[in-house]
Enzyme design. Structure first.
Site, mmCIF file in Angstrom:
data_model
loop_
_atom_site.group_PDB
_atom_site.id
_atom_site.type_symbol
_atom_site.label_atom_id
_atom_site.label_comp_id
_atom_site.label_asym_id
_atom_site.label_seq_id
_atom_site.Cartn_x
_atom_site.Cartn_y
_atom_site.Cartn_z
ATOM 1 N N HIS A 161 0.824 -1.211 0.000
ATOM 2 C CA HIS A 161 0.000 0.000 0.000
ATOM 3 C C HIS A 161 0.856 1.258 0.000
ATOM 4 C CE1 HIS A 161 0.866 0.840 4.245
ATOM 5 N NE2 HIS A 161 0.733 -0.466 4.449
ATOM 6 N N CYS A 177 2.878 -4.932 6.713
ATOM 7 C CA CYS A 177 2.664 -4.614 5.299
ATOM 8 C C CYS A 177 3.932 -4.086 4.648
ATOM 9 C CB CYS A 177 1.548 -3.583 5.166
ATOM 10 S SG CYS A 177 -0.066 -4.191 5.696
#
Length: 201
Positions: A161, A177
């Site tokens: 992301h 992440c």
């Protein structure tokens, strides 16, 4: 041009924007060694630890094919590589990685969902560690930890992301992440699709 100030982020962005055909590689980057499967070059007294430390990788060392495109996240050099299915597009982006080994996953997965301006919800483990965190941050909010785009992986809670906090890029700074500059995730998002292969090494 003399009044243009260059900074680390600008240089990283410029390098990431270059395709495989235009990426200049120092001769040292092509030497084999202990970092053979990493984008990180071997240390050298004459090589500074900056953008020139990144080098291109060959997808064949990591994937059987490039069907649906292929993303390789090199946790050692904190770099994300992308190859298009027809292998005409190659991209190299600096990224953030998980804070600690217990938050890190390695291996093969794939993109299973893609969202523009995704909303963010902390995982149960994050809420336990940080009870003061909000239950949700809406997509498009300036403080949204997922930035402007997110590629959802088949592993629960794992994403590639964007981030508005650009200090995180190039560091171990996430809860699991892989983070990119917002302008880079927008580009990667446009090149990827559901089914794109992902490998973290």
């Amino acid at each position: 041009m003399s009044d243009v100030k260059l900074n680390r982020r600008a240089l990283l962005g410029a390098a990431a924007a270059m395709g495989a055909g235009t990426l200049a590689l120092p001769a040292l980057a092509q030497q084999a060694g202990t970092m053979a499967n990493s984008t990180q070059m071997e240390p050298s007294a004459t090589t500074r630890s900056n953008i020139s430390s990144f080098r291109m990788l060959d997808w064949r060392k990591h994937f059987d094919n490039t069907r649906n495109g292929a993303i390789l996240v090199d946790l050692t050099s904190r770099a994300l590589h992308f190859w298009s299915e027809d292998q005409t597009v190659y991209k190299l982006y600096p990224c953030s990685i998980p804070l600690s080994e217990d938050l890190t996953r390695r291996g093969k997965t794939q993109v299973v969902e893609m969202r523009e301006n995704p909303s963010w919800r902390p995982t149960p483990a994050m809420r336990e560690r940080n009870p003061e965190w909000p239950e949700v941050v809406q997509g498009g909010a300036p403080d949204n930890p997922l930035g402007v785009r997110a590629l959802y992986l088949s592993w629960q809670y794992y994403r590639i992301h964007g981030t508005h906090d650009t200090r995180k890029i190039g560091r171990a700074s996430s809860n699991g992440c892989v983070g990119l500059y917002n302008e880079h995730i927008v580009e990667l998002y446009s090149l990827s699709k559901v089914g794109t292969q992902v490998l973290l090494i």
